[in-house]
Design an enzyme around this catalytic site. Structure first.
Site, mmCIF file in Angstrom:
data_model
loop_
_atom_site.group_PDB
_atom_site.id
_atom_site.type_symbol
_atom_site.label_atom_id
_atom_site.label_comp_id
_atom_site.label_asym_id
_atom_site.label_seq_id
_atom_site.Cartn_x
_atom_site.Cartn_y
_atom_site.Cartn_z
ATOM 1 N N ILE B 151 52.319 30.573 52.459
ATOM 2 C CA ILE B 151 52.976 31.270 53.571
ATOM 3 C C ILE B 151 52.113 31.151 54.831
ATOM 4 O O ILE B 151 50.928 31.486 54.826
ATOM 5 C CB ILE B 151 53.186 32.764 53.237
ATOM 6 C CG1 ILE B 151 54.044 32.905 51.980
ATOM 7 C CG2 ILE B 151 53.843 33.492 54.413
ATOM 8 C CD1 ILE B 151 54.073 34.297 51.398
ATOM 9 N N CYS B 152 52.733 30.681 55.901
ATOM 10 C CA CYS B 152 52.100 30.565 57.227
ATOM 11 C C CYS B 152 50.801 29.750 57.139
ATOM 12 O O CYS B 152 50.810 28.631 56.656
ATOM 13 C CB CYS B 152 51.891 31.953 57.814
ATOM 14 S SG CYS B 152 51.580 31.914 59.578
#
Lengths: 325, 369
Positions: B151-152
């Site tokens: 994530i990210c």
């Protein structure tokens, strides 16, 4: 007149002014001619003028502030301090005189000796000059002076930190000026468009609609500003100045800690670096062991291979023959 | 006379609006006064700590049965923010959604790096912590390969990891992940990509100095940067939005949960921050094949396992084009792009995305298990 009565009167006057402002705002009417407030002439007409006045006031303030803080590098530190000194004294003098006149209103005239004593204690001339007098602040030049082995280095570090602090203040002011300009632009645009909407037949549906519109207008102006060349320049300068000041501050703190037998930030950073390297080495050893174990497990799981030693050596030999051709 | 009456009417209406708003403020005050910090619970799905290396902790979400339907999933979040975002509340939890489908979910929490962790590099996170956790999960579950879910910034770490260790990764799922850090310039939008613009603008020396001066990239600094990206929203979310929603306890608690998550912003370890902002954001080395981890070159074409790339149309932090680029560089033939009509955080927490994101990801994984 005792001070309670004085305070009550002030309060009542303040309330009257507030009421008048609200009434004027609500009705779009004219306030009394010649009425002036602390920041000059109050709004002449409705919300539009209020925004206009506010914008102008804000603009002047930010320009003055930026001007006040900017010339650190262009002028000498002494000039800068001199100007700041003068500006401060002028402003403080007004406040000081007002407070003295108020004092005389409810406390009567002060005896001259008391007046002089108070002046020497509280008057700006008395302490401001001593604090920031340019001749006493001559140490500021040390930041640019060559180092002398026989003199302490500490002063120079302090002066460098002060210099960086001043640069930081200047960059904060520049940054604030750029941001303020965007707010003013948003105000100007908002007031023009709001005026148009208010004059139209539809009008506005209430304060929330006006607020939403203001948010939208300001958001766009601020986001455009956040990409503008002026902003990017000011932001970069501010980050650089802030980091430079923090580092100069650390240098002073390190120097002070050394004198006081306290471990310095730099020493602790070095220590952390050593711990980091050791932990990393340990992690890598563990990693290698994991890899070896995995390889060993896969070898154990794999079916036993036949080892046709002769054929292998024949192949090697033939390949060697091939290579040599 | 008529004119005066009109003015009076307007004034009365304005006073009424004002009175209504004051009543709302009073109501909001009452509501807020009745809520305690412990009432605002986030990350409540039960989990157990199964491994720890330094400050980094590996959790395994508790499951009722011990027969997971697919290979284990290792969730890797970035160093900016906290992984609790994927389990913000019971009915908006990516983790809960995955578990209900029968997944075995592991999750890394990087802890709270301090100045003492300033020397940690991205190399340490990818080649050290992540690799050790992945090995642990492989050993613990008996799976040769695991599903990596990034994530990210954690998505970028996951991408780098998968390029270095393709033999340990069954499938790679990345969400809201920057890959081409200069792709924000492909479209002319004023409301997104501020981090890209600002970081490129300040230059490498300023990043060096900022980190050296603080020993890390302070969490507060990043919070300020995020606030600046949506300036008016940041200025009005308490005095307008909060007042408006306070009547609805459910919405108010959602708001407060989000606030709790945002407030939990750890410092970013110094050397890793330098690499992140200089090598990735400024020099865009990942797509150029110039990133090295512990001296090993990171080649995105080594990513030969199936890849699912999930990105958000309205992502103002990671512009969609920065994420989309992954498809152009990976070496796999099994590449899927999933665009969700949400924002950066909305992709995980909005009510709408609950029905799309987690089920979509699970189905994609199940098809390849």
């Amino acid at each position: 007149m005792d001070w309670l009565e004085q305070a009550a009167k002030l309060n009542s006057e303040w309330m009257a002014v507030q009421r008048k402002m609200v009434e004027s705002y609500m009705s779009g009417g004219q306030p009394d001619a010649g009425q002036t407030g602390a920041f000059g002439t109050p709004p002449q007409n409705s919300a539009t003028d209020a925004f206009s006045q506010y914008s102008e006031f804000g603009k002047k303030m930010s320009q003055q502030y930026a001007q006040f803080m900017t010339p650190v590098k262009q002028k000498s530190l002494e000039d800068y301090i001199g100007e700041a000194n003068q500006a401060f004294q002028e402003n403080y003098r007004v406040a000081w005189d007002k407070s003295r006149s108020m004092w005389s209103q409810f406390g009567g005239e002060l005896p001259s000796e008391a007046d002089a004593t108070l002046d020497s204690m509280m008057g700006p001339q008395a302490w401001w000059n001593k604090l920031y007098d340019s001749s006493q602040f001559g140490g500021a030049k040390m930041g640019d002076m060559p180092s002398f082995a026989g003199l302490t280095n500490y002063d120079k570090k302090v002066v460098t930190a002060v210099d960086e602090w001043q640069t930081l203040q200047k960059e904060i002011a520049n940054y604030a000026y750029v941001v303020m300009s965007a707010w003013l632009e948003a105000h100007t645009k908002f007031q023009a468009e709001l005026e148009a909407v208010m004059k139209s037949e539809e009008g506005t549906k209430g304060w929330r609609e006006v607020v939403d519109y203001w948010q939208k207008t300001a958001d766009k102006a601020l986001m455009e500003m956040h990409r503008s060349e002026d902003f990017l320049k000011a932001q970069k300068a501010l980050i650089e100045a802030s980091a430079a000041y923090r580092m100069a501050e650390q240098t002073v703190a390190d120097e002070t800690n050394k004198v006081l037998h306290i471990p310095t930030r730099s020493e602790i950073d070095d220590l952390h670096h050593k711990v980091y390297e050791l932990s990393k080495e340990l992690r890598n050893v563990k990693k290698d062991m994991r890899a070896m174990k995995e390889e060993l497990d896969s070898l154990k799981k794999a079916p036993p291979k036949r080892a046709p030693a002769k054929r292998a050596s024949t192949r090697r030999a033939s390949s060697a023959t091939k290579d040599s051709k | 006379m008529a004119e005066t009456l009109e003015v009076a009417k307007t004034a009365m209406s304005a006073y009424k609006e004002c009175a209504d708003y004051i009543a709302k403020i009073e109501n909001a005050q009452r509501k807020l006064a009745s809520i305690r910090n412990e009432d605002v619970e986030i990350a409540t799905t039960p989990k157990t700590q199964v491994h720890q290396v330094d400050k980094a902790v590996l959790y395994r979400y508790d499951r009722e049965d011990d027969k997971p339907s697919i290979a284990p999933i290792v969730v890797i979040y970035g160093l900016i923010g906290r992984q609790t975002m994927i389990d913000l509340q019971e009915n908006r939890s990516l983790v809960k959604n995955l578990l209900s489908n029968g997944a075995d979910v592991f999750e890394i929490n990087w802890g709270n790096p301090t100045r003492g962790d300033r020397w940690l590099k991205i190399d340490d996170y990818v080649d050290g912590y992540i690799d050790e956790f992945v090995d642990f999960v492989r050993a613990q579950t008996g799976h040769e390969t695991v599903n990596i879910f990034g994530i990210c910034e954690g998505g970028t770490f996951s991408t780098v990891y998968s390029a270095l260790y393709p033999q340990k990764v069954k499938n790679l799922v990345v969400t809201i992940t920057p890959i081409d850090f200069h792709a924000d310039q492909l479209v002319d939008r004023i409301d997104h990509g501020f981090i890209n613009v600002w970081v490129r603008n300040v230059g490498s020396q300023a990043i060096e100095n900022l980190v050296d001066a603080n020993g890390c990239m302070p969490g507060e600094f990043m919070s300020y940067v995020f606030q600046m990206m949506t300036p008016m929203r940041s200025l009005t979310k308490y005095n307008l939005d909060l007042v408006e929603i306070a009547n609805d306890e459910k919405t108010l608690l959602n708001f407060l949960r989000m606030e709790k998550w945002i407030a939990d912003r750890p410092d970013h370890p110094g050397e890793a921050a330098k690499q992140w902002f200089k090598d990735y954001y400024q020099d865009n080395k990942l797509i150029k094949g110039e990133i090295e981890i512990e001296g090993k070159p990171v080649k995105l074409e080594n990513i030969t396992m199936p890849v699912l790339n999930v990105f958000a149309t309205h992502d103002h932090i990671i512009p969609p084009d920065c994420s989309k680029a992954l498809g152009d560089y990976v070496g796999t033939d099994d590449y899927t792009a999933m665009e969700i009509g949400a924002g950066h955080v909305g992709l995980f927490v909005s009510g709408k995305s609950q029905k799309v994101v987690a089920p979509g990801i699970f189905q994609w994984l199940a098809e390849r298990d």
